[in-house]
Motif scaffolding. Structure first.
Motif, mmCIF file in Angstrom:
data_model
loop_
_atom_site.group_PDB
_atom_site.id
_atom_site.type_symbol
_atom_site.label_atom_id
_atom_site.label_comp_id
_atom_site.label_asym_id
_atom_site.label_seq_id
_atom_site.Cartn_x
_atom_site.Cartn_y
_atom_site.Cartn_z
ATOM 1 N N LYS A 179 0.675 -1.265 0.404
ATOM 2 C CA LYS A 179 0.139 0.132 0.055
ATOM 3 C C LYS A 179 0.943 1.399 0.288
ATOM 4 N N GLU A 180 2.504 1.406 0.710
ATOM 5 C CA GLU A 180 2.846 2.065 0.706
ATOM 6 C C GLU A 180 3.784 2.975 -0.275
ATOM 7 N N GLU A 181 4.290 1.463 -1.071
ATOM 8 C CA GLU A 181 4.899 1.475 -1.909
ATOM 9 C C GLU A 181 3.657 2.224 -3.202
ATOM 10 N N GLU A 182 2.207 1.824 -3.377
ATOM 11 C CA GLU A 182 1.856 2.884 -4.207
ATOM 12 C C GLU A 182 1.865 4.034 -3.916
ATOM 13 N N GLU A 183 1.003 4.171 -2.519
ATOM 14 C CA GLU A 183 1.421 5.277 -2.669
ATOM 15 C C GLU A 183 1.869 6.761 -2.671
ATOM 16 N N LEU A 184 3.350 6.216 -2.688
ATOM 17 C CA LEU A 184 4.911 6.993 -2.967
ATOM 18 C C LEU A 184 4.222 6.778 -4.627
ATOM 19 N N ALA A 192 2.353 14.241 -1.860
ATOM 20 C CA ALA A 192 1.510 14.097 -0.142
ATOM 21 C C ALA A 192 2.431 13.068 0.302
ATOM 22 N N GLU A 193 3.187 12.454 0.028
ATOM 23 C CA GLU A 193 3.760 11.265 1.227
ATOM 24 C C GLU A 193 4.603 12.412 1.293
ATOM 25 N N THR A 194 5.255 13.263 1.281
ATOM 26 C CA THR A 194 6.752 13.933 1.592
ATOM 27 C C THR A 194 5.691 15.239 2.526
ATOM 28 N N ALA A 195 4.739 14.409 2.308
ATOM 29 C CA ALA A 195 3.795 15.838 3.367
ATOM 30 C C ALA A 195 3.919 15.653 5.395
ATOM 31 N N GLU A 196 3.379 13.987 4.153
ATOM 32 C CA GLU A 196 3.268 13.198 5.770
ATOM 33 C C GLU A 196 4.500 13.311 6.467
ATOM 34 N N LEU A 197 5.645 12.338 5.418
ATOM 35 C CA LEU A 197 6.514 12.181 6.612
ATOM 36 C C LEU A 197 6.733 13.776 7.111
ATOM 37 N N ALA A 211 11.745 4.996 4.859
ATOM 38 C CA ALA A 211 11.607 6.424 5.806
ATOM 39 C C ALA A 211 9.632 5.551 6.319
ATOM 40 N N HIS A 212 9.335 5.610 4.840
ATOM 41 C CA HIS A 212 7.575 5.474 5.484
ATOM 42 C C HIS A 212 6.805 4.395 5.713
ATOM 43 N N LEU A 213 7.587 3.011 6.078
ATOM 44 C CA LEU A 213 7.617 2.090 6.400
ATOM 45 C C LEU A 213 7.662 2.131 8.199
ATOM 46 N N ASP A 262 9.122 5.227 10.068
ATOM 47 C CA ASP A 262 8.099 6.175 10.589
ATOM 48 C C ASP A 262 6.927 6.713 10.288
ATOM 49 N N GLU A 263 6.126 5.495 9.671
ATOM 50 C CA GLU A 263 4.992 6.095 9.681
ATOM 51 C C GLU A 263 4.396 4.735 10.084
ATOM 52 N N LEU A 264 4.847 2.953 9.716
ATOM 53 C CA LEU A 264 4.127 1.952 10.085
ATOM 54 C C LEU A 264 4.835 1.765 11.408
HETATM 55 ZN ZN LIG Z 1 3.050 7.277 3.978
#
Ligand SMILES: [Zn+2]
Length: 234
Positions: A86-91, A97-102, A131-133, A135-137
């Motif tokens: 899901k994260e790969e798809e969003e990126l 939006a993903e940069t803003a999320e981080l 970074a998403h895996l 810091d987000e998950l």
């Molecule tokens: Zn994300």
């Protein structure tokens, strides 16, 4: 003492996870098999009946631990894989939006907004998925679930623990058997409780006491039920 945080050896939780799981598995093996044997001995069973019950208990318990662990870790692994996809798809779909999320994550952790933006931009350029895996998950490579490994170590540690009261039950003559099974079981769980607590960086006496009291109660209850049942059916 802020310097404490610079010493990596104080962070024990991730590296000793599998070792603590093995200690818990062995603890389950000793206590459940010790209690089972004590209950059967309380009902006045012969050495061969104890051996049969003990081997059956060891096998059933070890299989149940292994299968339970496999199912639980597989489910965790499936969830992690789905999160990653899901994260790969969003990126790929919306990097802005993903940069803003981080950036929002780092800001929420206390960085000033411009520094948070800088960190987010840098990580998006170098390792966006990592970074998403992380810091987000909250997923890291070292925590990645390995079902077969977890299942095998649970199964084996339960069997090793269960073998202790089983050997005592088979080797000690009838007169002292119940006492010897109870003593071996309690000494075993207390030592493992202290080891598990020490591995986790917790107070080992508290760990030993907790499991010692719980284990003694479990043994007393099973022995009592065995005595009652043995009297009732004979
Ligand atoms: Zn994300």
């Amino acid at each position: 003492m802020p310097t404490r945080h610079l010493r990596p050896e104080l962070h024990r939780s991730s590296r000793t996870g599998w070792l603590r799981a093995s200690v818990l598995g062995a603890n389950d093996g000793i206590l459940s098999t010790g209690a089972l044997l004590l209950g059967v001995a309380g009902a006045g069973a012969s050495r061969s009946a104890l051996l049969t019950a003990g081997v059956a208990g060891l096998t059933a318990g070890a299989m149940s631990m292994g299968i339970g662990e496999y199912v639980s870790v597989s489910t965790q692994s499936d969830t992690e894989r789905a999160d990653r996809a899901k994260e790969e798809e969003e990126l790929a779909d919306d990097p802005e939006a993903e940069t803003a999320e981080l950036r929002n994550i780092y800001e929420a952790r206390g960085l000033p907004r411009d520094l948070a933006q800088q960190v987010a931009d840098t990580l998006m350029a170098t390792d966006p998925l990592g970074a998403h895996l992380r810091d987000e998950l909250g997923l890291t490579e070292t925590l990645a679930a390995r079902p077969m490994q977890a299942a095998a170590s649970s199964l084996a540690s339960f069997a090793v623990g269960a073998a202790i009261p089983l050997l005592v039950a088979v080797l000690v003559p009838a007169a002292g058997r119940a006492v010897a099974i109870a003593a071996a079981t309690i000494v075993g769980v207390v030592l493992l409780g202290a080891t598990g607590a020490a591995l986790g960086g917790a107070d080992r006496w508290r760990g030993a006491l907790r499991v010692g009291v719980g284990g003694t109660a479990a043994l007393a209850l099973t022995y009592g039920i065995g005595l009652l049942f043995g009297t009732a059916v004979s």
